[in-house]
Motif scaffolding. Structure first.
Motif, short mmCIF file in Angstrom:
data_model
loop_
_atom_site.label_atom_id
_atom_site.label_comp_id
_atom_site.label_asym_id
_atom_site.label_seq_id
_atom_site.Cartn_x
_atom_site.Cartn_y
_atom_site.Cartn_z
N ASN A 1 0.26 9.56 -8.46
CA ASN A 1 0.82 10.90 -9.21
C ASN A 1 0.31 11.87 -8.00
OD1 ASN A 1 1.12 13.16 -10.72
ND2 ASN A 1 -0.57 12.85 -11.81
N VAL A 2 0.88 12.09 -6.82
CA VAL A 2 0.73 12.66 -5.75
C VAL A 2 2.16 13.54 -5.46
CG1 VAL A 2 0.39 12.79 -3.17
CG2 VAL A 2 -0.82 11.06 -4.82
N ILE A 3 2.00 14.68 -5.34
CA ILE A 3 3.27 15.61 -4.93
C ILE A 3 3.15 15.73 -3.34
CG2 ILE A 3 4.37 17.93 -5.37
CD1 ILE A 3 2.68 18.09 -8.01
N TRP A 4 4.05 14.74 -2.64
CA TRP A 4 4.06 14.82 -1.41
C TRP A 4 4.62 15.91 -0.66
CZ3 TRP A 4 1.09 11.40 0.78
CH2 TRP A 4 0.59 10.19 0.18
N GLY A 5 5.50 16.59 -1.86
CA GLY A 5 6.25 17.89 -0.90
C GLY A 5 5.21 18.78 -0.88
N THR A 6 4.34 18.86 -1.69
CA THR A 6 3.05 20.12 -1.43
C THR A 6 2.22 19.65 -0.31
OG1 THR A 6 2.90 19.94 -3.88
CG2 THR A 6 0.86 20.89 -2.45
N VAL A 7 2.19 18.54 0.23
CA VAL A 7 1.58 18.21 1.41
C VAL A 7 2.35 18.67 2.69
CG1 VAL A 7 0.66 16.28 3.09
CG2 VAL A 7 0.50 16.10 0.58
N LEU B 1 0.71 -1.31 -0.04
CA LEU B 1 0.08 0.00 -0.17
C LEU B 1 0.98 1.34 -0.22
CD1 LEU B 1 -3.05 1.01 0.18
CD2 LEU B 1 -2.62 1.08 2.38
N VAL B 2 1.79 1.20 0.75
CA VAL B 2 2.86 2.38 1.01
C VAL B 2 3.56 2.61 -0.51
CG1 VAL B 2 4.95 3.19 1.82
CG2 VAL B 2 3.20 2.25 3.40
N TYR B 3 3.95 1.60 -1.24
CA TYR B 3 4.62 1.71 -2.32
C TYR B 3 3.63 2.18 -3.51
CZ TYR B 3 6.95 0.09 -6.56
OH TYR B 3 7.46 -0.02 -7.92
N ALA B 4 2.51 1.49 -3.57
CA ALA B 4 1.46 2.19 -4.55
C ALA B 4 1.21 3.67 -4.45
CB ALA B 4 0.20 1.17 -4.44
N PHE B 5 1.09 4.09 -3.10
CA PHE B 5 0.89 5.62 -2.97
C PHE B 5 2.01 6.25 -3.20
CE2 PHE B 5 -2.97 4.78 -0.64
CZ PHE B 5 -3.87 5.84 -1.10
N SER B 6 3.42 5.72 -2.86
CA SER B 6 4.52 6.61 -3.45
C SER B 6 4.87 6.55 -4.78
CB SER B 6 5.76 5.76 -2.88
OG SER B 6 5.88 4.32 -3.25
N GLN B 7 4.12 5.66 -5.57
CA GLN B 7 4.20 5.77 -6.89
C GLN B 7 3.08 6.29 -7.80
OE1 GLN B 7 7.01 4.34 -8.71
NE2 GLN B 7 7.78 4.19 -6.51
#
Length: 312
Positions: free
Chosen positions: A53-59, A45-51
């Protein structure tokens, strides 16, 4: 007469030596298999979210944005004030429903029936559009104003959430009052206390042990239900993050920001609920169970002192 012949006692038998029992723990292979499966699923699940199209820096950048913090403060404000209103109404209508007066009992039942039977979202929209029915709020010489000006987003959110919560709190308080033995009420009346004094000084303090756990759960739920007031133009956490997401295009990122703050709020208030429950449980338990910090301290200090043999 026959003379008794005393026999000399023989040598005592040597005691059989006892061997220490060696306890061999039972191996639970199913626990290891299920644990590995859960870890693998979480990693996937963590790998799926890491791949994704989410810009985690914006969070991380928007987590402490001034607009988000303002919405966070509005969420806490409307949740606390609505819960206080619901708690006051809950105590009032619980006492009314338990009253021997058929009129007050019927009114309390009608209030609980209506606000528990209709969705919170519908109630919010009804208060928001109340000006379609009443153009003015006329309280005589006390206050008079247009209903549009009276029903601000905060007032609409407070009435919608507070009145709905009062119906649920009335049932919680009623259950807590009925959990107190009737002998307590009879004894207080024998001492000359009035019904009001008995309720304030005898019944409610004992009922708090039953009332507090579901009340804490209701408040945690209130923190999340407050997101519905975005429909009546009240800028709380969800609406603040949604406004940023719609203008910047970072819709999912801002939803993650809102989720992080909701998790932080619920965690903080859950800890407060835990210690509040411990405080009111002091009179019902001989010894309170250890807190999580105390358990951790005992486990850390006791790991080196565990016996290596014998029966525990």
């Amino acid at each position: 007469m026959t003379d008794k012949i005393d026999k000399a006692p023989g040598p005592a038998a040597a005691p059989t030596p006892y061997e220490d029992i060696r306890a061999i723990p039972v191996r639970h292979y199913g626990r290891w298999v299920s644990g590995v499966v859960v870890v693998v699923l979480l990693a996937w699940l963590v790998y799926a979210f890491s791949q994704g199209n989410v810009i985690w820096g914006t969070v991380g950048d928007k987590l402490f944005d001034p607009s988000v913090l303002t919405g966070l403060w509005h969420t806490v404000l409307i949740s606390v004030t609505s819960m206080l209103l619901g708690l006051v109404l809950g105590v009032l209508f619980a006492v009314m429903r338990l009253s021997k007066n058929p009129v007050t009992g019927a009114v309390a039942w009608l209030y609980i029936w209506f606000f528990r039977g209709t969705p919170v979202y519908v109630q919010l929209l009804m208060w928001f559009n109340l000006a379609l029915i009443f153009q003015y709020l006329n309280l005589g010489p006390i206050y008079k104003n247009e209903m549009v000006d009276v029903m601000t987003p905060f007032v609409v959110a407070l009435l919608g959430l507070g009145l709905n919560e009062g119906a649920y709190m009335a049932e919680i308080v009623r259950a807590g009052i009925q959990s107190v033995d009737e002998g307590q009420t009879e004894a207080s009346h024998a001492l000359g206390m009035t019904a009001g004094q008995t309720m304030r000084r005898v019944v409610l303090p004992q009922a708090m042990r039953v009332i507090i756990p579901p009340t804490g759960n209701e408040f945690i739920n209130m923190l999340k239900t407050s997101s519905l007031v975005s429909a009546v133009q009240y800028v709380e956490l969800l609406r603040a993050t949604s406004n940023i997401g719609s203008t910047s295009g970072a819709v999912m990122e801002m939803l993650f920001v809102a989720s992080v703050w909701y998790l932080i709020l619920t965690s903080i208030f859950s800890v407060g609920q835990y210690y509040l429950e411990r405080r009111f449980a002091r009179g019902s338990l001989r010894s309170l169970p250890p807190t999580p910090l105390q358990r951790i301290k005992v486990n850390l200090l006791g790991m080196g002192n565990r016996p290596t043999g014998g029966v525990a």
